[in-house]
Write a protein that holds these residues in place. Sequence first.
Motif, mmCIF file in Angstrom:
data_model
loop_
_atom_site.group_PDB
_atom_site.id
_atom_site.type_symbol
_atom_site.label_atom_id
_atom_site.label_comp_id
_atom_site.label_asym_id
_atom_site.label_seq_id
_atom_site.Cartn_x
_atom_site.Cartn_y
_atom_site.Cartn_z
ATOM 1 N N THR A 1 0.813 -1.207 0.000
ATOM 2 C CA THR A 1 0.000 0.000 0.000
ATOM 3 C C THR A 1 0.851 1.265 0.000
ATOM 4 N N VAL A 2 0.217 2.357 -0.452
ATOM 5 C CA VAL A 2 0.853 3.669 -0.513
ATOM 6 C C VAL A 2 0.014 4.636 0.301
ATOM 7 N N ARG B 1 -0.747 -0.637 -3.979
ATOM 8 C CA ARG B 1 0.361 -0.297 -4.870
ATOM 9 C C ARG B 1 0.068 -0.810 -6.284
#
Length: 259
Positions: free
Chosen positions: A8-9, A54
Amino acid sequence: MPHHGRDTVTVSPPTFERSAFARVDADLPAGHAPMDRDWLMARFSEGLQIRLLRQPATGLVIFQPGKLAWRPIEGADRALVVQDLRIAPDLVARDGAARLWSVAEGFARYYGLGAVLALIGRGPGLIAPEVAPGRGWLTLDEGPCGVRLIGRILQGPLALPHLPDDWDRRAMALGPGVVIQTTGECGALEDRARRMLGALSALRIPARHDRPTEACDLRARAVRPDAVYSVVVDGQVIGGPQVTLDVILDCLGGGQSPS
């Protein structure tokens, strides 16, 4: 800091413009999307958190501390509220949603919160049932139109959060005439509210826009669990964005639009 996961971002005000959020938000249909940029920016100061899967995976999760959440959940001060969670259809049968739920849970555990909460159902402001979490989550309460408040209890003792039980009183408190209640989080729904109010004004029908500007006011005044867009006529909730001008006129006893 809590572990965000390699998949994840994190999206924050400094990274918002160069992140993929706008594209992902537009690519993942929802009744409350695309979300309004200015509304989101104002919420960051209230603890709003956004995580994206992501790339090339497509998914997002948005969550807030319960005491600042823009959903009418009571008793959520020690909880985290997942306001939105969407993933691409090809990830539904895989672990895309699970990764996003895990990020929210990890955040809540790190900050010592007692539970993670979400509203599951159909329509704007709700998380679709097909991406709901599984084992370890409980249905804590049920609301109008089949909406479910679900939760994962992380630590106790904790009084279980619940939905309001005074929906009728809230609607009556808005007074006579037509009231369209919104949160401001979706620009398209705000535009719809303005167009509807303009059409009613042209017909000389009393109508107003009720848009709480603080999360606490929204939680106290929302007339439906989803909260994003509600139409109230003479103290009765008649629906959400699907409500047309003709439906409103019928509820007022006016039949077809006057010539």
